[in-house]
Design an enzyme around this catalytic site. Structure first.
Site, PDB file in Angstrom:
ATOM      1  N   TYR A 127     -33.050   3.914 -30.782  1.00  0.00           N
ATOM      2  CA  TYR A 127     -31.656   4.049 -31.201  1.00  0.00           C
ATOM      3  C   TYR A 127     -31.109   2.891 -32.024  1.00  0.00           C
ATOM      4  CZ  TYR A 127     -31.671   8.111 -28.194  1.00  0.00           C
ATOM      5  OH  TYR A 127     -31.966   9.328 -27.648  1.00  0.00           O
ATOM      6  N   PHE A 413     -26.618   8.651 -16.921  1.00  0.00           N
ATOM      7  CA  PHE A 413     -25.979   9.919 -17.317  1.00  0.00           C
ATOM      8  C   PHE A 413     -26.829  10.625 -18.358  1.00  0.00           C
ATOM      9  CE2 PHE A 413     -24.071   6.355 -19.651  1.00  0.00           C
ATOM     10  CZ  PHE A 413     -24.249   6.725 -20.973  1.00  0.00           C
TER      11      PHE A 413
END
Length: 413
Positions: A127, A413
């Protein structure tokens, strides 16, 4: 590669969720999840903020963004897109699928008015090209409780620790958690439904350990802390060798936390305590008799991306007064690129575009790394990632961007 060759991207419909989620699971190895976990994430899925890439009838890419509130230095809960469920089918790699989803998500996050995006990465190398950088770290430990002793502060005996049913105690535990959120950057204000994450307890994932157990810490009749854990019974020819496996622990004050740690260290028929994903500056490290027998290990945790540099830098406070002009590079979100004057202190901040001469030059990734106060701008400068253009500016900004408490993500998450 054309978008047609990569697939067609669109918002996720509810009747597509099973195929979308199965595509995600396949990309992560194809092992199914327990039914209760699958159903929880079905309910938590933000359909209006989720994307699928489809090649014909096949789902070949998945991504979404939860609507979170992330604590930043100063205690504010800042709207943050929790980027999640990201996957690309092995049949469609290197066709621009991931880039197209990241492009769409960041455009959407900007349109939603959320200044931050954050994620946990399956692989650290993925990322950075989209402007994310490691902003928090997590501490793992395996403590030899047969040899390591705790020295707890005076007053710990005033805290009562008692067993409670995890489900019945959920409201009390969530009350404690909510009180701790403003005090540490990186924590997530719990949105409805997320409290159930801590109660997931499928037998298939216990690895022989007990069902989830819970204890509450109480002072003057008030619940001031909790711990959720499992116990793995083990025996050798020499006797017991059980392990306590901590899932979650929180307390509103030092005495409550100390009482919980003392309880976990002293559970009968156990010889070790296993911790995963704890704050790197957690105070128990100063209570133990032998830190070497705690087998500490640190790993990356939350990755942060500033979607709106001005709004993000204004949302937090600064340890010491700071007035610097930042020359920011951001190829993926070019609206952030340019010079920004940041003026702030412990009471607040202003950040706006400027034509003034720059004091520091850095990319949006370095800003994301330093944003929560867990990574020093001076350390990044030592790696050649931040350039000081005005003498003294680096020290000024590095101290100001720091945090009293190390930032910490309490759950994934």
């Amino acid at each position: 590669m054309t978008s047609e060759a990569a697939g067609r991207m669109r918002g996720l419909r509810r009747d597509e969720w099973d195929e979308w989620y199965d595509a995600l699971l396949r990309a992560f190895g194809g092992v199914g999840e327990p039914a209760e976990e699958r159903e929880l994430f079905r309910e938590l899925t933000p359909y209006e903020r989720s994307l699928g890439v489809w090649d014909g009838d096949a789902c070949v890419g998945t991504a979404g963004a939860y609507d979170f509130r992330l604590t930043v230095p100063g205690g504010a809960a800042v709207p943050t897109a929790g980027v999640t469920m990201v996957s690309v089918s092995a049949t469609h790699r290197r066709r621009g699928v991931l880039t197209s989803m990241m492009r769409r998500l960041l455009d959407d996050v900007r349109a939603w008015g959320e200044p931050l995006a954050a994620l946990t990465a399956s692989e650290p190398a993925i990322y950075g090209r989209f402007g994310y950088a490691t902003a928090t770290f997590a501490l793992n430990a395996e403590i030899d409780t047969g040899r390591v002793r705790l020295s707890v502060p005076a007053g710990t005996d005033d805290v009562r620790v008692r067993y409670a049913d995890p489900g019945a105690a959920l409201t009390a535990c969530e009350g404690v958690y909510a009180r701790t959120v403003p005090g540490r950057p990186g924590m997530l204000a719990r949105r409805p439904g997320w409290e159930r994450l801590g109660l997931l307890d499928p037998e298939s994932e216990r690895g022989g350990a007990s069902p989830l157990q819970c204890v509450l810490a109480e002072r003057d009749g008030e619940v001031t802390g909790y711990a959720r854990f499992r116990v793995l019974p083990r025996w050798t020819d020499s006797g017991h060798d059980g392990q306590v496996q901590l899932q979650d622990l929180a307390g509103v004050d030092a005495l409550s936390r100390a009482a919980l740690w003392r309880f976990l260290f002293g559970i009968d028929l156990t010889a070790s305590l296993k911790l995963r994903g704890r704050p790197v500056d957690e105070a128990w490290q100063h209570l133990v008799s032998d830190i070497r027998r705690c087998e500490l290990r640190v790993r990356d945790s939350l990755y942060v991306r500033l979607v709106d540099v001005g709004a993000a830098l204004e949302a937090r406070t600064y340890q010491t007064p700071v007035d610097v002009v930042l020359e920011v590079e951001d190829a993926f979100c070019p609206w952030n690129a340019g010079r920004w004057r940041l003026s702030g202190d412990a009471k607040g901040a202003v950040c706006a575009p400027t034509a003034d001469s720059p004091d520091l030059a850095l990319s949006v990734g370095e800003l994301g790394a330093a944003y929560l106060g867990g990574v020093s701008l001076a350390s990044l400068a030592g790696a050649g990632r931040v350039r000081e253009l005005r003498q003294g500016a680096l020290a000024e900004a590095a101290v100001a961007f720091g945090s009293v408490s190390a930032p910490w993500l309490p759950h994934g998450f």
